[in-house]
Design an enzyme around this catalytic site. Structure first.
Site, PDB file in Angstrom:
ATOM      1  CB  SER A  11     -44.739   9.867  40.719  1.00 45.61           C
ATOM      2  OG  SER A  11     -46.150  10.127  41.491  1.00 45.61           O
ATOM      3  CG  ASP A  32     -46.405   6.880  42.115  1.00 43.70           C
ATOM      4  OD1 ASP A  32     -44.823   7.106  42.138  1.00 43.70           O
ATOM      5  OD2 ASP A  32     -46.996   7.888  42.407  1.00 43.70           O
TER       6      ASP A  32
END
Length: 384
Positions: free
Chosen positions: A29, A197
């Protein structure tokens, strides 16, 4: 910004630790930004100049780069409205027994953009930074192991960019994919697959490094659930997180799920890898200011970075007796003058940035490589 502050504290407080010279890195992320920067030998001081003080002589960071509306995504979705409308009316008129008004939401849900902001500019920003001064945007050209984790949207599989078969993807594109938080940024298409993500599958993906036989793992988890009252007693409705509406509820839910998964993973790793020291640093769960700070406010980035810096130094101070032997086993030690200085700021240790040209920057990097090769002849433990 929290991760940057924590890294800066570790950089200053642990003697012998060079965060730009670790054996392996894994970025997930937003952490993929920092991992890719460190692997490219951008130290925490320069990152602070880029993102906090803004006085970097090389990189000009503009917050709007990360918050540009995804105009083309909006237009592309809106262009399908006539077709969807025609199909809906056709089903409504000729298949009355089958068509339901409740289907309206599902059908026209395709008009909702997959992300509010455009992350193409993020990729271009990173591509430019990693293509200068001897750095590289190619996993295969780095002098270390870098893994950037994203999740395939169509099958839920976690993919490690930088690993065999995925190391031909540009680092900037891999980071763009890993940080594509659903709802905020659209999925990133790579090789006909769409990635989002990396934290959706696991929080830290520490096993990527543990399986490589490192001796010391250093991890930072910036998201922990907020603890309103440490006593465990009920709080009033006005002071409850529910009073903060949907954003507060979703934030707490997301943080709780992430930390729960990470704790389960770390407990398992402790049994699977008993000979590997694992140091994890997290925020203070009772820090209300951190929890309620507007995540979209880049003006708050220095305050968040400062909080992380102070929290991490305080954590090192509390755990000094335990951390001392662990760090010593890797040839490291705590700088107690830094750890015990509760007035120290994240920018206090920033020296005047060197005024390098492209040529002098490459020369400085080459000389640093020579020094590192000499130091490498000494036996040491592997850190990640």
């Amino acid at each position: 910004m929290y991760e940057l502050g924590a890294l800066r504290a570790l950089d200053e407080a642990i003697e012998g630790l060079d965060l730009t010279r670790l054996d392996s890195y894994v970025g997930v992320s937003s952490g993929a930004f920092l991992a890719a920067g460190l692997a490219n030998r951008i130290d925490t001081a320069e990152m602070c100049r880029i993102f906090i003080t803004g006085d970097s002589n090389e990189v000009q960071f503009r917050p709007e780069t990360f918050l540009r509306p995804a105009i083309f995504e909006y237009l592309r979705r809106a262009a399908s409205l006539p077709r969807l409308t025609a199909q809906w009316w056709q089903e409504l008129l000729f298949s009355r027994n089958e068509a339901r008004w409740s289907d309206l939401l599902m059908r026209f849900g395709a008009l909702v953009p997959t992300g509010l902001f455009d992350n193409a500019q993020v990729e271009r920003f990173l591509q430019e930074v990693f293509s200068r001064r001897g750095r590289s945007n190619d996993f295969r050209e780095l002098g270390t192991n870098l893994f950037v984790v994203a999740v395939d949207l169509d099958n839920g599989e976690a993919v490690k960019f930088g690993d065999a078969g995925w190391d031909n993807v540009p680092i900037s594109t891999a980071v763009q994919a890993s940080a594509a938080l659903p709802g905020l940024y659209p999925p990133v298409e790579i090789g006909g697959r769409h990635f989002v993500d990396g934290a959706l599958r696991r929080t830290m993906h520490a096993s990527v490094l543990l399986d490589r036989g490192v001796d010391l793992l250093i991890g930072i988890n910036p998201l922990v659930p907020f603890t309103q009252d440490g006593s465990g007693l009920p709080v009033s409705h006005e002071r409850s997180l529910a009073a903060g509406g949907l954003p507060a509820v979703l934030s707490q839910t997301f943080r709780t799920l992430l930390q729960s998964r990470m704790q389960v993973g770390l407990a398992r790793y402790a049994q699977q890898y008993p000979d590997i020291d694992q140091l994890i640093f997290e925020p203070n769960a009772e820090d209300a200011e951190l929890f309620f700070t507007n995540a979209f406010s880049f003006s708050a980035r220095r305050r968040i970075c400062e909080m992380a810096y102070r929290n991490t130094l305080a954590d090192l101070r509390r755990r000094a007796d335990v951390l001392g032997p662990v760090l010593a086993a890797s040839g490291l030690r705590l700088r107690m003058d830094v750890v015990n200085d509760d007035t120290r700021s994240v920018i206090d240790g920033l020296a005047t940035p060197p005024r390098d040209t492209e040529t002098t920057a490459r020369l400085r990097r080459a000389l640093d490589d020579v020094d590192h090769l000499v130091a490498e002849r000494r036996p040491r433990r592997r850190r990640a």
